[in-house]
Each structure stands twice: as structure tokens, then as C-alpha cells.
Design a protein around this motif. Structure first.
Motif, PDB file in Angstrom:
ATOM      1  N   ALA A  95      -5.074  -1.697   0.076  1.00  0.00           N
ATOM      2  CA  ALA A  95      -5.881  -1.420   0.794  1.00  0.00           C
ATOM      3  C   ALA A  95      -7.198  -1.788   1.141  1.00  0.00           C
ATOM      4  O   ALA A  95      -7.647  -1.862   2.496  1.00  0.00           O
ATOM      5  CB  ALA A  95      -6.181   0.018  -0.337  1.00  0.00           C
ATOM      6  N   GLU A 134      -2.711   7.544   5.930  1.00  0.00           N
ATOM      7  CA  GLU A 134      -2.013   8.477   5.234  1.00  0.00           C
ATOM      8  C   GLU A 134      -2.772   8.055   3.301  1.00  0.00           C
ATOM      9  O   GLU A 134      -2.090   9.312   3.166  1.00  0.00           O
ATOM     10  CB  GLU A 134      -0.541   7.662   5.178  1.00  0.00           C
ATOM     11  CG  GLU A 134       0.497   7.999   4.515  1.00  0.00           C
ATOM     12  CD  GLU A 134       1.102   9.389   4.542  1.00  0.00           C
ATOM     13  OE1 GLU A 134       2.316   9.683   3.873  1.00  0.00           O
ATOM     14  OE2 GLU A 134       0.914  10.256   5.883  1.00  0.00           O
ATOM     15  N   SER A 135      -2.518   7.069   2.947  1.00  0.00           N
ATOM     16  CA  SER A 135      -2.985   6.678   1.636  1.00  0.00           C
ATOM     17  C   SER A 135      -4.140   7.847   1.123  1.00  0.00           C
ATOM     18  O   SER A 135      -4.080   8.067   0.179  1.00  0.00           O
ATOM     19  CB  SER A 135      -3.146   5.005   1.634  1.00  0.00           C
ATOM     20  OG  SER A 135      -3.447   5.049   0.001  1.00  0.00           O
ATOM     21  N   ARG A 156      -2.071  -0.529  -5.587  1.00  0.00           N
ATOM     22  CA  ARG A 156      -2.203  -0.283  -3.779  1.00  0.00           C
ATOM     23  C   ARG A 156      -3.798   0.051  -3.718  1.00  0.00           C
ATOM     24  O   ARG A 156      -3.742  -0.211  -2.696  1.00  0.00           O
ATOM     25  CB  ARG A 156      -1.201   1.285  -4.253  1.00  0.00           C
ATOM     26  CG  ARG A 156       0.199   0.903  -4.466  1.00  0.00           C
ATOM     27  CD  ARG A 156       0.877   2.655  -4.110  1.00  0.00           C
ATOM     28  NE  ARG A 156       0.484   3.658  -4.797  1.00  0.00           N
ATOM     29  CZ  ARG A 156       0.296   4.478  -5.527  1.00  0.00           C
ATOM     30  NH1 ARG A 156       1.975   3.051  -6.894  1.00  0.00           N
ATOM     31  NH2 ARG A 156      -0.347   5.200  -6.569  1.00  0.00           N
ATOM     32  N   VAL A 182      -6.208   5.754  -5.944  1.00  0.00           N
ATOM     33  CA  VAL A 182      -6.225   5.092  -4.353  1.00  0.00           C
ATOM     34  C   VAL A 182      -6.445   5.296  -3.254  1.00  0.00           C
ATOM     35  O   VAL A 182      -6.643   5.100  -2.315  1.00  0.00           O
ATOM     36  CB  VAL A 182      -4.799   4.237  -4.622  1.00  0.00           C
ATOM     37  CG1 VAL A 182      -3.914   4.122  -3.803  1.00  0.00           C
ATOM     38  CG2 VAL A 182      -4.501   3.934  -6.293  1.00  0.00           C
ATOM     39  N   ARG A 183      -6.669   6.834  -3.205  1.00  0.00           N
ATOM     40  CA  ARG A 183      -6.987   8.017  -2.471  1.00  0.00           C
ATOM     41  C   ARG A 183      -8.553   7.595  -1.840  1.00  0.00           C
ATOM     42  O   ARG A 183      -9.568   6.948  -0.756  1.00  0.00           O
ATOM     43  CB  ARG A 183      -6.728   9.574  -2.522  1.00  0.00           C
ATOM     44  CG  ARG A 183      -5.415   9.846  -3.019  1.00  0.00           C
ATOM     45  CD  ARG A 183      -5.208  11.148  -2.873  1.00  0.00           C
ATOM     46  NE  ARG A 183      -5.354  12.021  -3.103  1.00  0.00           N
ATOM     47  CZ  ARG A 183      -4.845  12.328  -4.919  1.00  0.00           C
ATOM     48  NH1 ARG A 183      -3.899  11.362  -5.024  1.00  0.00           N
ATOM     49  NH2 ARG A 183      -5.712  13.279  -5.545  1.00  0.00           N
ATOM     50  N   LEU A 232       0.906  -0.966   0.167  1.00  0.00           N
ATOM     51  CA  LEU A 232       0.110   0.006  -0.036  1.00  0.00           C
ATOM     52  C   LEU A 232       1.043   1.091  -0.014  1.00  0.00           C
ATOM     53  O   LEU A 232       0.336   2.389  -0.547  1.00  0.00           O
ATOM     54  CB  LEU A 232      -0.577  -0.284   1.167  1.00  0.00           C
ATOM     55  CG  LEU A 232      -1.916   0.988   1.132  1.00  0.00           C
ATOM     56  CD1 LEU A 232      -2.522   1.703  -0.044  1.00  0.00           C
ATOM     57  CD2 LEU A 232      -2.951   1.101   2.585  1.00  0.00           C
ATOM     58  N   ALA A 233       2.015   1.463   0.874  1.00  0.00           N
ATOM     59  CA  ALA A 233       2.733   2.142   0.479  1.00  0.00           C
ATOM     60  C   ALA A 233       3.857   2.988  -0.045  1.00  0.00           C
ATOM     61  O   ALA A 233       4.564   3.344  -1.135  1.00  0.00           O
ATOM     62  CB  ALA A 233       3.638   2.308   2.378  1.00  0.00           C
ATOM     63  N   ASP A 241      -1.705   9.457  -1.617  1.00  0.00           N
ATOM     64  CA  ASP A 241      -1.427   8.839  -2.461  1.00  0.00           C
ATOM     65  C   ASP A 241      -1.700   9.282  -3.794  1.00  0.00           C
ATOM     66  O   ASP A 241      -2.358  10.027  -3.960  1.00  0.00           O
ATOM     67  CB  ASP A 241      -2.790   7.283  -2.621  1.00  0.00           C
ATOM     68  CG  ASP A 241      -1.430   6.625  -3.627  1.00  0.00           C
ATOM     69  OD1 ASP A 241      -1.103   5.121  -2.839  1.00  0.00           O
ATOM     70  OD2 ASP A 241      -2.007   6.306  -5.335  1.00  0.00           O
ATOM     71  N   ALA A 259      -8.644   3.877  -0.232  1.00  0.00           N
ATOM     72  CA  ALA A 259      -8.154   4.289   0.817  1.00  0.00           C
ATOM     73  C   ALA A 259      -9.315   4.818   1.434  1.00  0.00           C
ATOM     74  O   ALA A 259      -9.609   4.020   2.790  1.00  0.00           O
ATOM     75  CB  ALA A 259      -6.728   4.414   0.630  1.00  0.00           C
TER      76      ALA A 259
END
Length: 216
Positions: A128, A147-148, A124, A157-158, A115-116, A152, A161
Motif C-alpha cells: 500500500a 478498495e483496500s 499488503r 491494512v485498511r 496489495l490485492a 481488506d 490504505a
């Protein structure tokens, strides 16, 4: 299909790398179930990434306690398509029995890492989903999703997450998986989580389609 019925499982696994025959090979291997698992596990080490991807997709349905470790290892495959299939298989409880749903001791660390740091946004996003299974029970999972969600580089992906992070729609609908609960309680929580995920899946896909995201 009649020819495939007479084909041994190892040969069918090889057919997963052939675009013309992969779908029928997948169906026949899935029909054979546990009798094909040994050949499928061997296929995880095939030189063709399409074969490895197909084997991960099959283990989504057929994984057992003996093959779970090999499926976890596929999250580090050099091919992004294989990593995507592996993370989906590890995150999806709907296709497998509760007794084969992996716990955080086996899958959370690789999911947090990908994920990171994974270079592929689709990987990713799948990571998540897996991290999200433990967002209520592990502070590292919740922090990683926050954080993501914020940082991200991929908007898709944001968004993914954010669904699983504290305050997100899936997080709010999913009961915690308590580490100190007995098997029956843990399995009940997993079933409730499946129901909540299925209930919101249509809305999530619709929202993703309207915004142009390709990750579902």
C-alpha cells in the motif's frame, strides 16, 4: 568488528543469516557501500531467507540502476519477510538518491498485485505504501487503495490504505509526481513527498500504537 573489517563481502553477506552476527555484518556491508553491492546482489539468491531479507534491507540504501530489477523481483519471494523488506526498499525514497527511485513502469504492477492478493497482511501494508506513491498520478493506484481501505480483511491494512487513498492524510500532503515533468521537477516532487511523509510519520506511529496496530 575488526574481524569483520578483514572479511570479504561475500562472507559478510552469509553472516546476515546468523542472528548473532547479522547486525554487525549489516553495518560493515553498509559502510563498504557500492564496493559490496555485487556480493549483496548475489545474496538475493541465497537459500536462507534471512540472508535475502538482509540483502533487500541493504539495497534500500545501496540500490543502483543495475540492481533495481533484482530488487523488484524480490517482491515475489516465497518468504513474506523478504517481500516486506523488498516493498519497503522500493517505497522508501529517504534512504536512496532520487535517481534510483523506481517509477511506476517498474513497480506499480507488482505492488497492485500484492496489495490485492498477498496472503500476508504486513506485505499488503508495505505494498500500500508503494501504491500510494502513485495515487495522484495513476487511477489504478487510487482505485486499488480505495478498495483496500474498504475491503481488506486486516484492520491495520485498511488503515494504512486509508492514509494513502484519496482523501487520506498522506495523500493530501503529497504533491503529484507528474509523468510529463522533467527530471528536476520530478525530483523536487519526490523531495516534497519525503518531507510530507516525515512530518506525519510521528503522528501515524502514535495513532497505530494507541490502536494496537503493529504495522507502521
Amino acid at each position: 568488528m575488526l574481524g569483520f573489517v578483514r572479511t570479504d563481502s561475500a562472507a559478510l553477506v552469509s553472516c546476515l543469516g546468523d542472528p548473532q552476527r547479522s547486525a554487525m555484518a549489516h553495518r560493515e556491508l553498509l559502510r563498504r557501500g557500492e564496493h559490496a553491492v555485487s556480493a549483496i546482489r548475489a545474496g538475493l539468491h541465497d537459500g536462507n531467507p534471512a540472508v535475502r531479507e538482509g540483502c533487500c534491507r541493504l539495497l534500500d540504501h545501496l540500490v543502483d540502476t543495475d540492481s533495481m530489477g533484482e530488487l523488484v523481483a524480490m517482491a515475489d519471494d516465497p518468504d513474506a519477510r523478504v517481500r516486506i523488506a523488498a516493498f519497503h526498499a522500493l517505497a522508501c525514497d529517504r534512504c536512496k538518491g532520487d535517481t534510483c527511485a523506481p517509477g511506476p513502469d517498474r513497480v506499480l504492477e507488482p505492488a497492485l498485485q500484492h496489495l490485492a492478493t498477498d496472503p500476508d497482511p504486513h506485505v499488503r501494508a508495505r505494498a500500500a505504501e508503494l501504491v500510494g506513491k502513485f495515487a495522484r498520478s495513476d487511477a489504478r493506484a487510487a482505485a486499488a487503495l480505495k478498495e483496500s481501505r474498504t475491503n481488506d480483511p486486516s484492520p491495520a491494512v485498511r488503515k494504512k490504505a486509508g492514509w494513502y487513498a484519496p482523501g487520506g492524510p498522506i495523500y493530501e500532503r503529497t504533491p503529484p509526481l507528474r509523468a510529463d515533468s522533467g527530471n528536476g521537477s520530478a525530483h523536487s516532487s519526490r523531495r516534497a513527498a519525503k518531507a510530507a511523509s516525515a512530518q506525519s510519520a510521528g503522528n501515524r506511529r502514535g495513532a497505530a500504537a494507541r490502536s494496537g496496530d503493529v504495522i507502521t
